[in-house]
Design a protein around this motif. Sequence first.
Motif, mmCIF file in Angstrom:
data_model
loop_
_atom_site.group_PDB
_atom_site.id
_atom_site.type_symbol
_atom_site.label_atom_id
_atom_site.label_comp_id
_atom_site.label_asym_id
_atom_site.label_seq_id
_atom_site.Cartn_x
_atom_site.Cartn_y
_atom_site.Cartn_z
ATOM 1 N N GLY A 77 0.734 -1.259 -0.037
ATOM 2 C CA GLY A 77 0.055 0.024 -0.115
ATOM 3 C C GLY A 77 0.885 1.214 0.108
ATOM 4 N N ILE A 78 1.897 1.198 0.439
ATOM 5 C CA ILE A 78 2.790 2.479 0.941
ATOM 6 C C ILE A 78 3.771 2.710 -0.360
ATOM 7 C CG2 ILE A 78 4.758 3.624 2.424
ATOM 8 C CD1 ILE A 78 1.666 3.520 3.611
ATOM 9 N N PRO A 79 4.221 1.928 -1.099
ATOM 10 C CA PRO A 79 5.269 2.069 -1.953
ATOM 11 C C PRO A 79 4.310 3.067 -3.255
ATOM 12 C CG PRO A 79 5.641 -0.017 -1.323
ATOM 13 C CD PRO A 79 4.518 0.378 -0.839
ATOM 14 N N PRO A 80 3.395 2.678 -3.731
ATOM 15 C CA PRO A 80 2.664 3.476 -4.475
ATOM 16 C C PRO A 80 2.478 4.915 -4.392
ATOM 17 C CG PRO A 80 1.212 1.490 -4.523
ATOM 18 C CD PRO A 80 2.449 1.519 -3.429
ATOM 19 N N LEU A 81 2.151 5.230 -2.815
ATOM 20 C CA LEU A 81 2.241 6.610 -2.373
ATOM 21 C C LEU A 81 3.386 7.354 -2.443
ATOM 22 C CD1 LEU A 81 -0.489 5.827 0.277
ATOM 23 C CD2 LEU A 81 -0.813 7.131 -1.749
ATOM 24 N N GLU A 82 4.629 6.622 -2.071
ATOM 25 C CA GLU A 82 5.560 7.273 -2.048
ATOM 26 C C GLU A 82 6.385 7.561 -3.250
ATOM 27 O OE1 GLU A 82 7.791 4.925 1.739
ATOM 28 O OE2 GLU A 82 7.634 3.623 -0.128
ATOM 29 N N ARG A 83 6.051 6.899 -4.584
ATOM 30 C CA ARG A 83 6.091 7.087 -5.748
ATOM 31 C C ARG A 83 5.540 8.350 -6.256
ATOM 32 N NH1 ARG A 83 6.422 1.566 -6.085
ATOM 33 N NH2 ARG A 83 4.485 1.442 -6.936
ATOM 34 N N THR A 84 4.278 8.765 -5.823
ATOM 35 C CA THR A 84 3.361 9.803 -6.162
ATOM 36 C C THR A 84 2.886 10.702 -5.374
ATOM 37 O OG1 THR A 84 2.401 7.786 -7.495
ATOM 38 C CG2 THR A 84 1.471 9.739 -7.721
ATOM 39 N N ALA A 85 2.792 10.579 -4.173
ATOM 40 C CA ALA A 85 2.301 11.867 -3.323
ATOM 41 C C ALA A 85 3.697 12.708 -2.940
ATOM 42 C CB ALA A 85 1.815 11.229 -1.931
ATOM 43 N N LEU A 86 3.468 13.458 -2.267
ATOM 44 C CA LEU A 86 4.598 14.472 -1.673
ATOM 45 C C LEU A 86 4.946 14.004 -0.436
ATOM 46 C CD1 LEU A 86 3.066 17.981 -2.090
ATOM 47 C CD2 LEU A 86 4.870 17.292 -3.552
ATOM 48 N N GLY A 87 4.280 13.283 0.232
ATOM 49 C CA GLY A 87 4.656 12.359 1.301
ATOM 50 C C GLY A 87 3.668 11.387 1.844
ATOM 51 N N VAL A 88 4.071 10.674 2.927
ATOM 52 C CA VAL A 88 2.975 9.501 3.296
ATOM 53 C C VAL A 88 3.516 9.255 4.596
ATOM 54 C CG1 VAL A 88 4.288 7.652 2.343
ATOM 55 C CG2 VAL A 88 1.806 7.381 2.609
ATOM 56 N N GLN A 89 2.379 9.010 5.447
ATOM 57 C CA GLN A 89 2.710 8.514 6.803
ATOM 58 C C GLN A 89 1.762 7.368 7.159
ATOM 59 O OE1 GLN A 89 1.619 12.097 8.850
ATOM 60 N NE2 GLN A 89 3.445 12.271 9.622
ATOM 61 N N LEU A 90 2.271 6.382 7.846
ATOM 62 C CA LEU A 90 1.692 4.970 8.171
ATOM 63 C C LEU A 90 1.683 5.076 9.640
ATOM 64 C CD1 LEU A 90 0.167 2.419 7.894
ATOM 65 C CD2 LEU A 90 2.146 1.356 7.562
ATOM 66 N N LEU A 91 0.409 5.189 10.500
ATOM 67 C CA LEU A 91 0.307 5.115 11.832
ATOM 68 C C LEU A 91 -0.230 3.803 12.122
ATOM 69 C CD1 LEU A 91 -1.032 8.813 12.002
ATOM 70 C CD2 LEU A 91 1.350 8.272 12.009
ATOM 71 N N ARG A 92 0.134 3.743 13.669
ATOM 72 C CA ARG A 92 -0.578 2.393 14.272
ATOM 73 C C ARG A 92 -0.968 2.542 15.402
ATOM 74 N NH1 ARG A 92 2.047 -3.879 14.203
ATOM 75 N NH2 ARG A 92 0.720 -4.486 16.079
ATOM 76 N N GLU A 93 -2.079 2.177 16.003
ATOM 77 C CA GLU A 93 -2.552 2.219 17.221
ATOM 78 C C GLU A 93 -3.302 1.090 17.756
ATOM 79 O OE1 GLU A 93 -5.812 4.406 20.088
ATOM 80 O OE2 GLU A 93 -5.987 4.836 18.030
ATOM 81 N N ASP A 94 -2.313 0.212 18.620
ATOM 82 C CA ASP A 94 -2.824 -0.987 19.069
ATOM 83 C C ASP A 94 -3.913 -0.648 20.527
ATOM 84 O OD1 ASP A 94 -1.268 -2.758 17.722
ATOM 85 O OD2 ASP A 94 0.521 -2.167 18.843
ATOM 86 N N ARG A 95 -4.821 -1.168 20.178
ATOM 87 C CA ARG A 95 -6.000 -1.177 21.490
ATOM 88 C C ARG A 95 -6.028 -2.621 21.954
ATOM 89 N NH1 ARG A 95 -10.734 2.719 18.684
ATOM 90 N NH2 ARG A 95 -9.007 4.250 17.959
#
Length: 108
Positions: free
Chosen positions: A31-49
């Motif tokens: 999911g992240i690589p296509p965004l890294e190639r195209t968007a100005l930036g990307v963040q992936l966040l995780r919240e363990d509940r």
Amino acid sequence: MPTKPTIARIWRGRTRRDVADMYEKYVRTEGIPPLERTALGVQLLREDREEETWFTTISYWPDMQAMTAFTKGEPTKVHHLDRDPELLIELPQRVEIHRILVDEQGLR
């Protein structure tokens, strides 16, 4: 001078805790690589509940036109990854599109 983002596209999804590590790895590779190639930036966040894990992906875009081109004309449509039906508790029905009003990243 680098282009500053004016649009943030935010996707949220949740998994069971027992598949959270697998899903994180999957999103990082698929999911992240296509965004890294195209968007100005990307963040992936995780919240363990206690019983589930939430993932949030935020991609940053110079304008609506650039984001719309990436999403093939449908900026608010959720584009699920192939294994999302298997790994997510439910398929998200929407993404959020936000105009960026303040963009100060001077983290200390």
